[in-house]
Design an enzyme around this catalytic site. Structure first.
Site, mmCIF file in Angstrom:
data_model
loop_
_atom_site.group_PDB
_atom_site.id
_atom_site.type_symbol
_atom_site.label_atom_id
_atom_site.label_comp_id
_atom_site.label_asym_id
_atom_site.label_seq_id
_atom_site.Cartn_x
_atom_site.Cartn_y
_atom_site.Cartn_z
ATOM 1 N N HIS A 86 0.828 -1.211 0.000
ATOM 2 C CA HIS A 86 0.000 0.000 0.000
ATOM 3 C C HIS A 86 0.863 1.262 0.000
ATOM 4 C CE1 HIS A 86 -2.853 -2.989 1.644
ATOM 5 N NE2 HIS A 86 -3.786 -2.241 1.090
ATOM 6 N N GLU A 89 1.961 2.820 3.357
ATOM 7 C CA GLU A 89 3.068 2.257 4.128
ATOM 8 C C GLU A 89 4.346 3.074 3.945
ATOM 9 O OE1 GLU A 89 3.093 -2.287 4.062
ATOM 10 O OE2 GLU A 89 1.643 -1.820 2.519
ATOM 11 N N ALA A 116 -10.628 -4.523 0.098
ATOM 12 C CA ALA A 116 -11.654 -4.226 1.090
ATOM 13 C C ALA A 116 -11.994 -2.755 0.914
ATOM 14 C CB ALA A 116 -11.116 -4.480 2.486
ATOM 15 N N MET A 217 -8.121 2.148 -0.156
ATOM 16 C CA MET A 217 -6.761 2.713 -0.134
ATOM 17 C C MET A 217 -5.813 1.965 -1.070
ATOM 18 S SD MET A 217 -6.532 3.022 3.992
ATOM 19 C CE MET A 217 -7.920 3.652 4.954
ATOM 20 N N ASN A 241 -17.434 -2.313 5.483
ATOM 21 C CA ASN A 241 -18.110 -1.436 6.443
ATOM 22 C C ASN A 241 -18.933 -0.422 5.682
ATOM 23 O OD1 ASN A 241 -15.156 -0.594 5.885
ATOM 24 N ND2 ASN A 241 -16.163 1.312 6.412
HETATM 25 N N1 HPA Z 1 -12.400 3.597 3.826
HETATM 26 C C1 HPA Z 1 -11.238 3.404 3.183
HETATM 27 N N2 HPA Z 1 -10.687 2.217 3.025
HETATM 28 C C2 HPA Z 1 -11.347 1.159 3.506
HETATM 29 C C3 HPA Z 1 -12.568 1.283 4.183
HETATM 30 C C4 HPA Z 1 -13.128 2.586 4.347
HETATM 31 O O1 HPA Z 1 -14.201 2.763 4.943
HETATM 32 N N3 HPA Z 1 -12.961 0.031 4.542
HETATM 33 C C5 HPA Z 1 -11.988 -0.811 4.087
HETATM 34 N N4 HPA Z 1 -11.021 -0.141 3.462
#
Ligand code: HPA
Length: 278
Positions: A86, A89, A116, A217, A241
């Site tokens: 990433h 990092e 994610a 990200m 989320n």
């Molecule tokens: N925001 C940014 N990156 C993420 C999120 C988020 O809510 N959930 C997982 N990666």
């Protein structure tokens, strides 16, 4: 440290991998946070740790293993990245996208990228899977395009087209496989931010207004590099989320990893189905 990774360095890394494998992978698969388990299903696997590769950055995030797993999935030769690198990092964009350059020099024509992401679309819920139909390069708009610096003419043009970051034939394939497996497949635009802080409520309201469905990200730099070299790309976001547009809930890395457990089997089914059709 030198600013840009050269073709000679990319080839050095690719050669180190090539010497250790006897198959020609047809797809490169990047696994996002909490989605690492798919790599454990690879058959006849050869494992190559990032730390054993020249020029390679080592992933530091908890939940990221940091190795290539090369072998077969659904009988198809694949190279899987178990743990990605990433930007947050502290690596350069060149380091973040080196794995994709290496895929290209290994002659891999297709990239399947997962991540994610926070669900910005109001209908999205944790556990959902979203087919990425387009991407918003917010990192690039602020000067962090991974193609900055000398162009690698051997791989692609100085000004590559981005009218089709994600392959339209793969869309149809992913939709069909999701349907066959009774998986609800969301679709939408993924926005890439640098992180590592999650978004503020104002950030999220802004993202929603500009047409973003999921935010994360990663992914965007890798897709740009993949398209520069004309790889065909399939992108899947696991919604870990619900984006918190009014500031009423808290987002944590633990939540992201936990949601991965629900998302992994769905993403795995789609990836397996796509591989069968390749
Ligand atoms: N925001 C940014 N990156 C993420 C999120 C988020 O809510 N959930 C997982 N990666």
């Amino acid at each position: 440290m030198q600013n840009y990774i050269s073709l000679a360095q990319i080839d050095e890394t690719a050669q180190t991998i090539r010497k250790q494998i006897s198959i020609q992978p047809i797809a490169g698969i990047i696994l996002g946070s909490g989605l690492n388990h798919l790599a454990d299903s690879v058959q006849q696997a050869v494992h190559i740790a990032y730390r054993d590769l020249p020029n390679f950055p080592v992933s530091t995030v908890q939940g990221h293993v940091g190795r290539f797993v090369i072998g077969e999935l659904e009988g198809k030769p694949v190279l899987v990245m178990q743990g990605r690198i990433h930007f947050y990092e502290g690596y350069t964009m060149g380091q973040v996208t080196l794995p994709v350059r290496v895929m290209q020099r290994l002659g891999i024509p297709c990239m399947i990228v997962t991540n994610a992401a926070g669900g910005v679309h109001p209908d999205f819920n944790p556990g959902d899977v979203m087919l990425i139909t387009d991407q918003l390069n917010l990192m690039g708009m602020s000067g962090l395009n991974p193609l900055m610096g000398p162009n690698l003419d051997e791989i692609g043009p100085r000004f590559p087209d981005m009218s089709q970051p994600f392959d339209r034939e793969y869309f149809d394939l992913a939709r069909k496989i999701a349907k066959q497996n009774k998986i609800t497949l969301r679709e939408g635009v993924y926005a890439g931010l640098s992180g590592p802080s999650f978004e503020s409520p104002a950030d999220l309201r802004f993202l929603r207004q500009i047409g973003v469905d999921a935010v994360g990200m990663s992914t965007v730099p890798e897709v740009i590099i993949a398209r520069h070299g004309n790889m065909r790309v399939l992108g899947l976001s696991g919604i870990s989320n619900k984006a918190n547009l009014d500031g009423s809930t808290v987002t944590t890395h633990e939540e992201v990893m936990e949601a991965g457990k629900v998302i992994t089997p769905k993403v795995e089914k789609i990836i397996r189905g796509v591989l069968r059709a390749l």
